[in-house]
Design an enzyme around this catalytic site. Structure first.
Site, PDB file in Angstrom:
ATOM      1  N   ARG A  29      55.047  50.408   6.593  1.00 53.46           N
ATOM      2  CA  ARG A  29      55.144  49.199   7.428  1.00 53.46           C
ATOM      3  C   ARG A  29      56.445  49.055   8.201  1.00 53.46           C
ATOM      4  O   ARG A  29      56.533  48.223   9.093  1.00 53.46           O
ATOM      5  CB  ARG A  29      54.918  47.962   6.550  1.00 53.46           C
ATOM      6  CG  ARG A  29      53.478  47.822   6.096  1.00 53.46           C
ATOM      7  CD  ARG A  29      53.354  46.887   4.919  1.00 53.46           C
ATOM      8  NE  ARG A  29      53.967  47.497   3.747  1.00 53.46           N
ATOM      9  CZ  ARG A  29      54.020  46.952   2.541  1.00 53.46           C
ATOM     10  NH1 ARG A  29      53.512  45.760   2.350  1.00 53.46           N
ATOM     11  NH2 ARG A  29      54.581  47.585   1.530  1.00 53.46           N
ATOM     12  N   ARG A  38      47.216  50.630  11.341  1.00 47.09           N
ATOM     13  CA  ARG A  38      46.589  49.880  10.261  1.00 47.09           C
ATOM     14  C   ARG A  38      45.730  48.741  10.827  1.00 47.09           C
ATOM     15  O   ARG A  38      44.621  48.493  10.356  1.00 47.09           O
ATOM     16  CB  ARG A  38      47.633  49.326   9.292  1.00 47.09           C
ATOM     17  CG  ARG A  38      47.000  48.760   8.029  1.00 47.09           C
ATOM     18  CD  ARG A  38      48.008  48.092   7.127  1.00 47.09           C
ATOM     19  NE  ARG A  38      48.681  46.989   7.791  1.00 47.09           N
ATOM     20  CZ  ARG A  38      49.594  46.199   7.232  1.00 47.09           C
ATOM     21  NH1 ARG A  38      49.962  46.419   5.980  1.00 47.09           N
ATOM     22  NH2 ARG A  38      50.144  45.228   7.898  1.00 47.09           N
TER      23      ARG A  38
HETATM   24  O1  CP3 Z   1      54.525  57.917   0.438  1.00 44.84           O
HETATM   25  C1  CP3 Z   1      53.698  57.871   1.366  1.00 44.84           C
HETATM   26  O2  CP3 Z   1      54.006  57.605   2.551  1.00 44.84           O
HETATM   27  C2  CP3 Z   1      52.254  58.243   1.058  1.00 44.84           C
HETATM   28  C3  CP3 Z   1      51.358  57.182   0.766  1.00 44.84           C
HETATM   29  C4  CP3 Z   1      51.525  56.386  -0.506  1.00 44.84           C
HETATM   30  C5  CP3 Z   1      51.208  55.009  -0.579  1.00 44.84           C
HETATM   31  N1  CP3 Z   1      51.290  54.623  -1.875  1.00 44.84           N
HETATM   32  C6  CP3 Z   1      50.794  54.177   0.563  1.00 44.84           C
HETATM   33  C7  CP3 Z   1      50.895  52.718   0.440  1.00 44.84           C
HETATM   34  C8  CP3 Z   1      51.901  56.788  -1.794  1.00 44.84           C
HETATM   35  C9  CP3 Z   1      52.419  58.129  -2.280  1.00 44.84           C
HETATM   36  C10 CP3 Z   1      51.731  55.662  -2.644  1.00 44.84           C
HETATM   37  C11 CP3 Z   1      51.967  55.692  -4.091  1.00 44.84           C
HETATM   38  C12 CP3 Z   1      51.828  54.466  -4.877  1.00 44.84           C
HETATM   39  N2  CP3 Z   1      50.937  53.452  -4.703  1.00 44.84           N
HETATM   40  C13 CP3 Z   1      52.562  54.207  -6.044  1.00 44.84           C
HETATM   41  C14 CP3 Z   1      53.579  55.140  -6.664  1.00 44.84           C
HETATM   42  C15 CP3 Z   1      54.867  55.149  -5.956  1.00 44.84           C
HETATM   43  C16 CP3 Z   1      55.672  53.901  -6.061  1.00 44.84           C
HETATM   44  O3  CP3 Z   1      55.847  53.242  -5.014  1.00 44.84           O
HETATM   45  O4  CP3 Z   1      56.143  53.578  -7.171  1.00 44.84           O
HETATM   46  C17 CP3 Z   1      52.149  52.954  -6.538  1.00 44.84           C
HETATM   47  C18 CP3 Z   1      52.686  52.257  -7.755  1.00 44.84           C
HETATM   48  C19 CP3 Z   1      51.102  52.491  -5.685  1.00 44.84           C
HETATM   49  C20 CP3 Z   1      50.297  51.250  -5.828  1.00 44.84           C
HETATM   50  C21 CP3 Z   1      50.507  50.347  -4.704  1.00 44.84           C
HETATM   51  N3  CP3 Z   1      50.072  50.577  -3.421  1.00 44.84           N
HETATM   52  C22 CP3 Z   1      51.170  49.096  -4.723  1.00 44.84           C
HETATM   53  C23 CP3 Z   1      51.796  48.470  -5.947  1.00 44.84           C
HETATM   54  C24 CP3 Z   1      51.124  48.596  -3.430  1.00 44.84           C
HETATM   55  C25 CP3 Z   1      51.585  47.239  -2.981  1.00 44.84           C
HETATM   56  C26 CP3 Z   1      53.031  47.178  -2.792  1.00 44.84           C
HETATM   57  C27 CP3 Z   1      53.387  47.473  -1.377  1.00 44.84           C
HETATM   58  O5  CP3 Z   1      54.300  48.276  -1.147  1.00 44.84           O
HETATM   59  O6  CP3 Z   1      52.759  46.869  -0.506  1.00 44.84           O
HETATM   60  C28 CP3 Z   1      50.484  49.558  -2.612  1.00 44.84           C
HETATM   61  C29 CP3 Z   1      50.244  49.456  -1.160  1.00 44.84           C
HETATM   62  C30 CP3 Z   1      50.633  50.615  -0.316  1.00 44.84           C
HETATM   63  N4  CP3 Z   1      50.479  51.940  -0.615  1.00 44.84           N
HETATM   64  C31 CP3 Z   1      51.175  50.522   1.001  1.00 44.84           C
HETATM   65  C32 CP3 Z   1      51.332  51.835   1.480  1.00 44.84           C
HETATM   66  C33 CP3 Z   1      51.828  52.261   2.835  1.00 44.84           C
HETATM   67  C34 CP3 Z   1      51.434  49.237   1.735  1.00 44.84           C
HETATM   68  C35 CP3 Z   1      50.112  48.677   2.168  1.00 44.84           C
HETATM   69  C36 CP3 Z   1      50.084  48.117   3.564  1.00 44.84           C
HETATM   70  O7  CP3 Z   1      50.198  48.869   4.557  1.00 44.84           O
HETATM   71  O8  CP3 Z   1      49.896  46.915   3.659  1.00 44.84           O
END
Ligand code: CP3
Length: 344
Positions: A29, A38
């Site tokens: 983001r 998105r």
């Molecule tokens: O790293 C990258 O660019 C690749 C894509 C990726 C995402 N999530 C995209 C994402 C990867 C490798 C992850 C891993 C992930 N997802 C983890 C492990 C890494 C870490 O951050 O500890 C975890 C715990 C998740 C679960 C998850 N996904 C959560 C808790 C959230 C909400 C929190 C947040 O940051 O918004 C997500 C959403 C998420 N995953 C987003 C992205 C780009 C944001 C969503 C959006 O665009 O609105």
């Protein structure tokens, strides 16, 4: 053929003059082009399952910055969804899932062989990327580690202390063990398919490993990682594997040896000097820069970046952050970090 990709050379244990660079959450983001794509997809999950658009957002930070590696755009919670859990995201809050509180909840989940139906678009994203990425850029696949994925599946959401998962682990270890086993086995299948589709390395994210202490760390962070790595190495012996037991602290030492990981990613709670002495002695390391520097920038960003490059430059090293880049980061600070690492 001699390996020419910098990221793959570092993963093979080579010490390079300048480390390869990529960033956790590099497609995200903080980038206006990500927010636009998105919006085009509708929402985050629709973006994950739209192979063309997921490949597009994966490529955006490569075009903008020329990172040495790209990470598949997907999420660790797609696997529980493929196993039959309900999953949705609440804007501004995070993920929500159906919960697992009893054996009956667990028994409703699907079998390991059923996951590929839901996950097929992810494999297609990998195939598109392996065609479209520049020849010098490494493609990273990934999955969540069983413990971290279990914390979300059990609680139905992110929690500050992973309390519900700890409670189930302590009160019903038999059921908890079944959840870990299912996730361990299905993660091997999921990552194998990503590798077959073109992922050149895979990373296992154990974001909540730090809340496991003592024997629990061995049983639920170390053992599952070891099993996943052994399962993958049996099928794909030449594919390097990155493990990220975030918050492991002193337990980072020996993690690579104990699990067979080719590279260990470290968070920002350990000093780069300690990592050089205690973790890098066993192989490649990655990570460590505080993500907040991508928000604040300036001389502190330059100084901390140099400190990490200096401390870890005498062994195999991949430059990265200690955790994901946050939405309030300034894209110009990312460029400043890259220029500092590459000495421009
Ligand atoms: O790293 C990258 O660019 C690749 C894509 C990726 C995402 N999530 C995209 C994402 C990867 C490798 C992850 C891993 C992930 N997802 C983890 C492990 C890494 C870490 O951050 O500890 C975890 C715990 C998740 C679960 C998850 N996904 C959560 C808790 C959230 C909400 C929190 C947040 O940051 O918004 C997500 C959403 C998420 N995953 C987003 C992205 C780009 C944001 C969503 C959006 O665009 O609105």
């Amino acid at each position: 053929m001699t390996e020419t990709k910098k990221m793959m050379r570092a993963l093979a244990g080579e010490t390079l003059d300048t480390p390869p660079i990529w960033m956790m959450r590099q497609a995200g983001r903080y980038l206006p082009e990500y927010r636009a794509t998105r919006a085009q997809a509708g929402d985050f999950l629709s973006l994950c399952y739209n192979s063309e658009l997921a490949a597009e957002v994966t490529l955006q930070p490569i075009r903008r910055y020329g990172f040495d590696a790209s990470i598949l755009f997907a999420d660790i919670l797609l696997l529980p969804q493929a196993l039959g859990a309900d999953l949705w995201f609440v804007t501004g809050e995070g993920p929500r899932l159906s919960t697992i509180e009893s054996q009956a909840d667990f028994d409703k989940l699907k079998g390991i062989g059923d996951i590929h139906e839901t996950l097929a678009p992810v494999y297609e994203t990998v195939r598109i990327l392996s065609r479209e990425l520049p020849s010098e850029t490494t493609l990273i696949g990934f999955a969540g580690a069983p413990w971290t994925v279990a914390t979300y599946m059990i609680a139905g959401r992110g929690t500050p202390d992973q309390g519900p998962a700890h409670k189930l682990k302590d009160e019903n270890p038999a059921l908890f063990g079944q959840i870990i086993d299912l996730l361990t086995e299905s993660t091997i299948e999921y990552l194998s398919q990503q590798i077959e589709a073109g992922a050149e390395t895979v990373k296992i994210f154990d974001s909540w490993a730090g809340s496991l202490k003592g024997a629990d760390f061995d049983k639920y962070a170390l053992e599952p990682a070891k099993r996943i790595i052994a399962g993958l190495k049996a099928r794909h012996p030449d594919v390097p594997i990155i493990a990220f037991p975030r918050g492991a602290g002193a337990r980072y030492e020996g993690f690579a040896k104990a699990t067979g990981a080719d590279c260990v990613a470290v968070d920002d709670a350990v000093s780069p000097e300690w990592v050089a002495e205690h973790v890098q002695k066993d192989g490649c390391v990655q990570g460590n820069l505080k993500s907040s520097h991508m928000v604040t920038g300036g001389q502190a960003l330059v100084d901390e970046t140099r400190k990490i490059v200096e401390a870890l430059g005498k062994g195999p090293h991949i430059f990265n952050l200690g955790h994901g880049i946050t939405p309030d980061a300034d894209p110009e600070n990312v460029q400043l970090m890259i220029d500092t690492v590459r000495g421009r």
